[in-house]
Motif scaffolding. Structure first.
Motif, PDB file in Angstrom:
ATOM      1  N   GLY A   1       0.833  -1.188   0.000  1.00 26.46           N
ATOM      2  CA  GLY A   1       0.000   0.000   0.000  1.00 26.46           C
ATOM      3  C   GLY A   1       0.870   1.240   0.000  1.00 26.46           C
ATOM      4  O   GLY A   1       1.544   1.539  -0.976  1.00 26.46           O
ATOM      5  N   SER A   2       0.885   1.919   1.115  1.00 33.29           N
ATOM      6  CA  SER A   2       1.665   3.152   1.227  1.00 33.29           C
ATOM      7  C   SER A   2       3.038   2.926   1.845  1.00 33.29           C
ATOM      8  O   SER A   2       3.943   3.736   1.660  1.00 33.29           O
ATOM      9  CB  SER A   2       0.886   4.153   2.080  1.00 33.29           C
ATOM     10  OG  SER A   2       0.666   3.604   3.377  1.00 33.29           O
ATOM     11  N   GLY A   3       3.207   1.825   2.589  1.00 30.97           N
ATOM     12  CA  GLY A   3       4.411   1.647   3.389  1.00 30.97           C
ATOM     13  C   GLY A   3       5.701   1.648   2.601  1.00 30.97           C
ATOM     14  O   GLY A   3       6.671   2.317   2.981  1.00 30.97           O
ATOM     15  N   ILE A   4       5.752   0.930   1.505  1.00 24.33           N
ATOM     16  CA  ILE A   4       6.986   0.819   0.733  1.00 24.33           C
ATOM     17  C   ILE A   4       7.358   2.155   0.093  1.00 24.33           C
ATOM     18  O   ILE A   4       8.515   2.409  -0.239  1.00 24.33           O
ATOM     19  CB  ILE A   4       6.854  -0.285  -0.339  1.00 24.33           C
ATOM     20  CG1 ILE A   4       8.193  -0.532  -1.039  1.00 24.33           C
ATOM     21  CG2 ILE A   4       5.775   0.071  -1.354  1.00 24.33           C
ATOM     22  CD1 ILE A   4       9.290  -0.975  -0.115  1.00 24.33           C
ATOM     23  N   PHE A   5       6.404   3.056  -0.071  1.00 24.90           N
ATOM     24  CA  PHE A   5       6.671   4.353  -0.678  1.00 24.90           C
ATOM     25  C   PHE A   5       6.956   5.449   0.356  1.00 24.90           C
ATOM     26  O   PHE A   5       7.649   6.417   0.041  1.00 24.90           O
ATOM     27  CB  PHE A   5       5.464   4.778  -1.526  1.00 24.90           C
ATOM     28  CG  PHE A   5       5.087   3.789  -2.589  1.00 24.90           C
ATOM     29  CD1 PHE A   5       5.895   3.573  -3.688  1.00 24.90           C
ATOM     30  CD2 PHE A   5       3.921   3.055  -2.488  1.00 24.90           C
ATOM     31  CE1 PHE A   5       5.553   2.653  -4.661  1.00 24.90           C
ATOM     32  CE2 PHE A   5       3.555   2.133  -3.457  1.00 24.90           C
ATOM     33  CZ  PHE A   5       4.376   1.929  -4.542  1.00 24.90           C
ATOM     34  N   LEU A   6       6.443   5.298   1.566  1.00 29.10           N
ATOM     35  CA  LEU A   6       6.566   6.355   2.559  1.00 29.10           C
ATOM     36  C   LEU A   6       7.464   6.003   3.737  1.00 29.10           C
ATOM     37  O   LEU A   6       8.189   6.856   4.255  1.00 29.10           O
ATOM     38  CB  LEU A   6       5.177   6.723   3.100  1.00 29.10           C
ATOM     39  CG  LEU A   6       4.175   7.308   2.101  1.00 29.10           C
ATOM     40  CD1 LEU A   6       2.843   7.553   2.785  1.00 29.10           C
ATOM     41  CD2 LEU A   6       4.691   8.592   1.503  1.00 29.10           C
TER      42      LEU A   6
ATOM     43  N   ALA B   1      16.157  -4.056   9.025  1.00 31.88           N
ATOM     44  CA  ALA B   1      14.796  -3.869   9.531  1.00 31.88           C
ATOM     45  C   ALA B   1      13.765  -4.438   8.566  1.00 31.88           C
ATOM     46  O   ALA B   1      12.792  -5.087   8.976  1.00 31.88           O
ATOM     47  CB  ALA B   1      14.522  -2.387   9.779  1.00 31.88           C
ATOM     48  N   TRP B   2      13.971  -4.242   7.260  1.00 32.27           N
ATOM     49  CA  TRP B   2      13.039  -4.779   6.268  1.00 32.27           C
ATOM     50  C   TRP B   2      13.101  -6.305   6.218  1.00 32.27           C
ATOM     51  O   TRP B   2      12.079  -6.978   6.035  1.00 32.27           O
ATOM     52  CB  TRP B   2      13.326  -4.188   4.892  1.00 32.27           C
ATOM     53  CG  TRP B   2      12.904  -2.754   4.780  1.00 32.27           C
ATOM     54  CD1 TRP B   2      13.671  -1.649   4.996  1.00 32.27           C
ATOM     55  CD2 TRP B   2      11.594  -2.270   4.465  1.00 32.27           C
ATOM     56  NE1 TRP B   2      12.935  -0.511   4.832  1.00 32.27           N
ATOM     57  CE2 TRP B   2      11.654  -0.853   4.492  1.00 32.27           C
ATOM     58  CE3 TRP B   2      10.393  -2.883   4.153  1.00 32.27           C
ATOM     59  CZ2 TRP B   2      10.540  -0.061   4.222  1.00 32.27           C
ATOM     60  CZ3 TRP B   2       9.284  -2.088   3.869  1.00 32.27           C
ATOM     61  CH2 TRP B   2       9.364  -0.703   3.915  1.00 32.27           C
ATOM     62  N   VAL B   3      14.291  -6.864   6.394  1.00 31.89           N
ATOM     63  CA  VAL B   3      14.417  -8.326   6.425  1.00 31.89           C
ATOM     64  C   VAL B   3      13.714  -8.890   7.655  1.00 31.89           C
ATOM     65  O   VAL B   3      12.969  -9.877   7.573  1.00 31.89           O
ATOM     66  CB  VAL B   3      15.908  -8.740   6.405  1.00 31.89           C
ATOM     67  CG1 VAL B   3      16.049 -10.237   6.648  1.00 31.89           C
ATOM     68  CG2 VAL B   3      16.539  -8.368   5.075  1.00 31.89           C
TER      69      VAL B   3
ATOM     70  N   ALA C   1       8.195   0.788  12.106  1.00 27.50           N
ATOM     71  CA  ALA C   1       7.796   1.440  10.857  1.00 27.50           C
ATOM     72  C   ALA C   1       7.621   0.420   9.736  1.00 27.50           C
ATOM     73  O   ALA C   1       6.678   0.492   8.939  1.00 27.50           O
ATOM     74  CB  ALA C   1       8.837   2.489  10.463  1.00 27.50           C
ATOM     75  N   VAL C   2       8.533  -0.552   9.676  1.00 26.91           N
ATOM     76  CA  VAL C   2       8.477  -1.572   8.631  1.00 26.91           C
ATOM     77  C   VAL C   2       7.241  -2.452   8.792  1.00 26.91           C
ATOM     78  O   VAL C   2       6.635  -2.884   7.798  1.00 26.91           O
ATOM     79  CB  VAL C   2       9.768  -2.416   8.663  1.00 26.91           C
ATOM     80  CG1 VAL C   2       9.613  -3.698   7.864  1.00 26.91           C
ATOM     81  CG2 VAL C   2      10.936  -1.599   8.122  1.00 26.91           C
ATOM     82  N   LEU C   3       6.856  -2.720  10.031  1.00 27.26           N
ATOM     83  CA  LEU C   3       5.691  -3.577  10.266  1.00 27.26           C
ATOM     84  C   LEU C   3       4.419  -2.984   9.669  1.00 27.26           C
ATOM     85  O   LEU C   3       3.503  -3.717   9.303  1.00 27.26           O
ATOM     86  CB  LEU C   3       5.512  -3.827  11.759  1.00 27.26           C
ATOM     87  CG  LEU C   3       6.551  -4.748  12.400  1.00 27.26           C
ATOM     88  CD1 LEU C   3       6.306  -4.873  13.900  1.00 27.26           C
ATOM     89  CD2 LEU C   3       6.541  -6.128  11.753  1.00 27.26           C
TER      90      LEU C   3
END
Length: 496
Positions: A54-59, A77-79, A234-236
Motif C-alpha cells: 500500500g503506502s508503506g513501501i513508498f513512505l 529492519a526490512w528483512v 515502521a516496517v511492520l
C-alpha cells in the motif's frame, strides 16, 4: 375415538405448522446471516499481497532512515519485518484451517482465550486499527491524486474531501458484492506488483546505481538497538495486512485447501519485492536524503527524480510514480474496506456487537451495514487525526499508523501464540495443515514482537499509554454490556 382422532389431527397439524415456521425461520436466517463462497485462490493471493502493498513501501523508508544510522541496518529492519510476517503466516495458517469462518482474528481470539478477547479485537479493530488504516491510506491516496493532476497547492480540507470521496466510492463498490471487491483487488494488486518491479530495476537501467551510497553512514542517530526497534515498527506497517485473509474465509472456496498456500505465496512475494525496492532506494539516495525531515515529498517520487535526473523529464516521471502510488494505495484501501466489515459482521451475528451488523444484504449478500458504518467512522478519523497528535511536528499519517501498529501488535501476537495454546488444549482437533516447528515458530514470533512492543512503550510512552487505556475501556464496555446468551452460531471447540 371421534374426539381423540380430531385431537390427534390437530396435534399433527400443529407439529407441521411449527416445522414449516421453523423452516421458514431457518431460511430467513440463511438469507440474512450467511455469506457466499465466491472468491477463488487467485483472489486469496491478491488479498494477501494487495493488503500488504500500500503506502508503506513508498513512505516508510524515510521513517526507517531517521531511526537507524546506515543502509545496512535499514535493510536489516526490512528483512526482520519480512521474516516475522512469514513466521506469523506459517502459524496463523493453522488457525485459518481450524476456523474457516468470517471474523478472522476475532474468531481465533474468541476460541483461544474467550469472548472477551474476541470482543476487544473487534473493539480496537473498529475504533482504531482498521478504520485508522483506511483513514491513513485515503490521506496518501488524496495527496498522490492531487499531485497527478498538478494541483499541489490544494488546501488540506479539500485534500481530505478527496480522501473521503475515495472511501465512499469503495464502500459502495463493496456493498454491491464480494465479487466486485475481489475483482478490483485482483486488478490493483497486479498493477502494484508491476510498478514495484519497475522501481527495483530503474537504477540499474538508468545507470544511477551507486554502491558507495549503501555503505555510507550517518553519525547523529539514536542508539542502534533503540533505533532498530523504531525502524522495525515502521516496517511492520508496510508488512501489515498479511493476516487480512482470515476474515474472508467464509467467502473463499475450499478454504482448508487454499488458505495456507495463499498466505505463504502472498507474504513471500511481497517480501521479495520490498527488499528489491529498498536496495534500489539505497543505491540511488543517501541516508541523509532519505532521512531529511524537511523533505515532505514521497520517497519513491524523490527516488525516480534522482534516477532520471540525467535524462530530464523529472516532472512527468514524478507524476507517473505518483499515479502508481495512487493505484497501490487505492488497492490497499479497497482491501481494508473489503475485509474489516467481515469482523464486525461476525461480532454482530454472535451478539457481541449490535445484532443489526450481523445481517447480510438481501440482494447483494454482503455485510452492507457493517461496510457503511466502517466507512463513516474512517471519514471521522480522517478529519480528526491532527487532534490525537502528541508531537505537532509529526505527520498525521505517521500518527495514525503508529496508533494502528501498537494495537495490532498486541492482538496479532496473541493470535500467533494461540497456535501453541490450542495445540495444548485441543490436541485431537482435526488439522489439515499444521504449523511446522511448533512451538518454536509461534514462540519466536511472540518474543520478537514483545521486544518491538516494549521498545514502542519506551520510545513512544504517550501513544502506548493511550492505546492501553483504550483497550481497558473496551474491557469495561464488554463487562457492562455482555449478555449471558450463547449464540447458536458459536462453536464449542476447534473444527466444530
Amino acid at each position: 375415538m371421534q374426539d381423540v382422532e380430531p385431537a390427534g389431527r390437530r396435534q399433527v397439524r400443529r407439529c407441521l405448522t411449527l416445522c414449516c415456521d421453523h423452516g421458514t425461520m431457518m431460511g430467513m436466517a440463511k438469507a440474512t446471516s450467511e455469506l457466499l463462497r465466491v472468491l477463488g485462490p487467485g483472489t486469496a493471493v491478491a488479498v494477501v499481497a494487495g493488503s500488504m502493498i500500500g503506502s508503506g513501501i513508498f513512505l516508510k523508508p524515510q521513517a526507517v532512515a531517521q531511526a537507524v544510522p546506515h543502509f545496512g541496518l535499514a535493510l536489516t529492519a526490512w528483512v526482520v519485518g519480512g521474516i516475522l510476517a512469514l513466521l506469523g503466516a506459517l502459524a496463523v495458517a493453522e488457525l485459518s484451517v481450524l476456523f474457516p469462518r468470517a471474523g478472522g482474528n476475532y474468531v481465533y481470539l474468541r476460541e483461544t482465550y474467550g469472548p472477551l478477547w474476541g470482543f476487544l479485537w473487534g473493539w480496537v479493530d473498529f475504533w482504531i486499527l482498521r478504520t485508522g488504516s483506511i483513514a491513513a491510506l485515503a490521506t496518501v491516496f488524496a495527496r498522490c491524486a492531487i499531485q497527478v493532476v498538478g494541483l499541489e497547492s490544494v488546501p488540506v480540507a479539500r485534500a481530505s474531501g478527496v480522501a473521503a470521496a475515495a472511501i465512499a466510492v469503495l464502500a459502495g463498490v463493496n456493498v454491491l458484492g464480494a465479487r466486485w471487491g475481489g475483482f478490483l483487488q485482483n486488478l490493483t494488486t497486479w498493477i502494484k506488483v508491476a510498478s514495484l518491479l519497475l522501481l527495483a530495476c530503474l537504477p540499474f537501467v538508468s545507470g544511477r546505481a551507486d554502491l558507495s551510497l549503501a555503505t555510507a553512514s550517518m553519525t547523529d542517530q539514536p542508539l542502534p538497538w533503540t533505533g532498530l526497534g523504531a525502524a522495525v515498527l515502521a516496517v511492520l506497517w508496510a508488512y501489515h495486512g498479511w493476516m487480512n485473509l482470515g476474515p474472508l474465509a467464509e467467502e473463499i472456496r475450499e478454504p482448508q485447501r487454499y488458505l495456507p498456500p495463499a498466505l505463504f505465496t502472498g507474504v513471500g512475494l511481497v517480501m521479495a519485492l520490498y527488499l528489491a525496492v529498498n536496495v534500489a532506494y539505497g543505491l540511488t539516495l543517501s541516508q541523509e536524503v532519505l532521512a531529511d525531515p524537511g523533505d515532505h515529498q514521497v520517497v519513491a517520487i524523490r527516488f525516480v527524480q534522482e534516477a532520471l535526473a540525467p535524462y530530464g523529464g523529472q516532472g512527468i516521471a514524478a507524476r507517473l510514480i505518483a499515479a502508481a502510488i495512487m493505484v497501490s494505495v487505492f488497492g490497499a484501501l479497497n482491501a481494508n474496506i473489503l475485509i474489516g466489515p467481515r469482523t464486525y459482521f461476525a461480532l454482530g451475528r454472535e451478539g457481541l456487537f449490535p445484532q443489526w451488523l450481523g445481517a447480510v444484504h438481501a440482494r447483494f449478500y454482503t455485510p452492507a451495514r457493517a461496510i457503511v458504518l466502517q466507512a463513516v467512522w474512517a471519514v471521522v478519523l480522517l478529519f480528526r487525526a491532527p487532534l490525537i497528535q502528541d508531537d505537532p511536528r509529526e505527520n498525521p499519517f505517521d500518527t495514525l499508523t503508529n496508533y494502528v501498529m501498537f494495537a495490532a501488535i498486541i492482538f496479532e501476537t496473541m493470535v500467533v501464540f494461540g497456535v501453541v495454546v490450542l495445540r495444548w488444549r485441543c490436541p485431537q482437533a482435526p488439522r489439515l495443515y499444521r504449523c511446522p516447528a511448533c512451538p518454536w515458530i509461534p514462540v519466536g514470533y511472540t518474543l520478537a514482537l514483545a521486544c518491538v512492543l516494549l521498545n514502542t512503550v519506551y520510545t513512544q510512552p504517550t501513544k502506548s499509554a493511550l492505546g492501553l487505556l483504550f483497550i481497558f475501556c473496551g474491557a469495561l464496555v464488554y463487562c457492562l454490556t455482555r449478555t449471558r446468551q450463547t449464540s447458536p452460531l458459536q462453536s464449542s471447540g476447534p473444527g466444530a
